[in-house]
Scaffold this motif. Structure first.
Motif, short mmCIF file in Angstrom:
data_model
loop_
_atom_site.label_atom_id
_atom_site.label_comp_id
_atom_site.label_asym_id
_atom_site.label_seq_id
_atom_site.Cartn_x
_atom_site.Cartn_y
_atom_site.Cartn_z
N ASP A 206 0.82 -1.21 0.00
CA ASP A 206 0.00 0.00 0.00
C ASP A 206 0.86 1.26 0.00
OD1 ASP A 206 -2.14 -1.68 0.03
OD2 ASP A 206 -2.69 -1.32 2.12
N ARG A 207 1.93 1.25 0.76
CA ARG A 207 2.83 2.40 0.78
C ARG A 207 3.44 2.62 -0.61
NH1 ARG A 207 4.25 3.79 6.22
NH2 ARG A 207 3.67 2.15 7.70
N LEU A 208 3.87 1.53 -1.24
CA LEU A 208 4.47 1.65 -2.56
C LEU A 208 3.46 2.17 -3.59
CD1 LEU A 208 6.63 -1.59 -2.61
CD2 LEU A 208 7.50 0.71 -3.04
N LEU A 209 2.21 1.70 -3.50
CA LEU A 209 1.19 2.18 -4.42
C LEU A 209 0.92 3.67 -4.24
CD1 LEU A 209 -1.43 -0.73 -4.43
CD2 LEU A 209 0.12 -0.07 -6.27
N LEU A 210 0.88 4.13 -3.01
CA LEU A 210 0.67 5.55 -2.76
C LEU A 210 1.83 6.37 -3.32
CD1 LEU A 210 -0.68 5.35 0.90
CD2 LEU A 210 -1.97 6.09 -1.10
N CYS A 211 3.07 5.90 -3.12
CA CYS A 211 4.23 6.63 -3.65
C CYS A 211 4.24 6.61 -5.17
CB CYS A 211 5.52 6.01 -3.11
SG CYS A 211 5.86 6.43 -1.39
#
Length: 285
Positions: free
Chosen positions: A88-93
């Protein structure tokens, strides 16, 4: 780049070993894998000089890559245990940096039901989804078609099979590692990011695994617009703006309750939101 030297693939198909010119160091500009650059080849055994980094279409700080057409997040449907908060963090970034993303659920042969459950959590995330097994070859044809003609970076935890997938996809022979039997976590076999031209006009970037990542600091209310699942419910909440967490009559939360938005994906969003609120409150400390 390794040890202050950089390998550059020239338009003539040759690989050149370069050092960055002093002006780049003074400007504190660090070349990234995927950069397009201007350079002066060396003579004989002498290394050449990297003179300039051309404007980037996009970039990611983790993994540190630039000018990618697709960021492929790889998780395992088995060991190591998939860290979906990291996904999820990678998708947001990726959305912050205008990098299209995809999710590959690898090792589907270990637990097919679990693999499809992971993919289902991201059905509304606006990304390409691939359920595959690099070891057995299942699902690789669809992934190969999705990468054709593109520059794609594979990223995720150590041990999820990024390099194994590239070997199976393109007939490569890159070294792979085994899981640690003690903690069931991957060992770092890929130690630096590297761009690899492959069949079909694609370029793939193999990157070292990692498990820790922090989102860039931002006002907490800027997180919700980065969630594609929330877009259909914009303007339907009682309050505006709505953080889509604990507010009454929130259309997004109601959609999560009824299953129109994956409830586990929404719950992780709330966790990230609360984390960002705490960081934003203490940003001057």
């Amino acid at each position: 780049g390794v040890g202050g030297f950089y390998e550059v693939l020239g338009e003539d198909g040759h690989t050149y070993t370069l050092r960055p010119q002093g002006k780049l160091r003074r400007q504190r500009v660090t070349p990234m894998v995927g950069d397009r650059v201007a350079f002066e080849p060396g003579q004989g055994e002498q290394h050449g000089w990297l003179e300039a980094i051309l404007p980037r279409r996009n970039r990611m700080d983790r993994p540190p890559v630039a000018n990618v057409d697709l960021l492929v997040l790889v998780v395992a449907a088995g060991t190591p245990q998939p860290d979906l908060m990291l996904v999820d963090r990678l998708l947001l970034c990726a959305r912050l940096n205008a990098v299209p993303a995809a999710l590959m659920v690898n090792k589907a042969d270990e637990d097919p039901g679990f693999a499809h459950d992971i993919a289902a959590q991201y059905a509304g995330a606006g990304i390409a989804l691939f359920v595959a097994s690099a070891r057995c070859g299942d699902g690789l044809e669809a992934l190969r078609a999705g990468l054709a003609g593109r520059t794609a970076a594979l990223c995720g935890q150590s041990g999820v099979g990024k390099t194994t997938a590239l070997n199976a996809l393109y007939g490569l022979d890159r070294p792979t590692g085994e899981l640690s039997a003690r903690v069931e976590r991957g060992k770092h076999t890929t130690r630096h990011a590297e761009l690899i031209p492959v069949a079909g006009g694609a370029r793939v970037l193999d990157t070292p695994g990692f498990s820790l990542m922090e989102l860039p600091l931002m006002p907490p209310e800027e997180l919700a617009p980065l969630m594609p699942e929330f877009a259909p419910y914009q303007g339907q909440c009682r309050f505006s703006p709505c953080a889509h967490a604990s507010e009454p009559d929130c259309a997004v939360r109601a959609a999560a309750d009824f299953g129109a938005i994956n409830g586990r994906r929404w719950a992780r969003y709330v966790e990230l939101l609360n984390e960002m609120r705490e960081r934003w409150k203490n940003r001057y400390d």
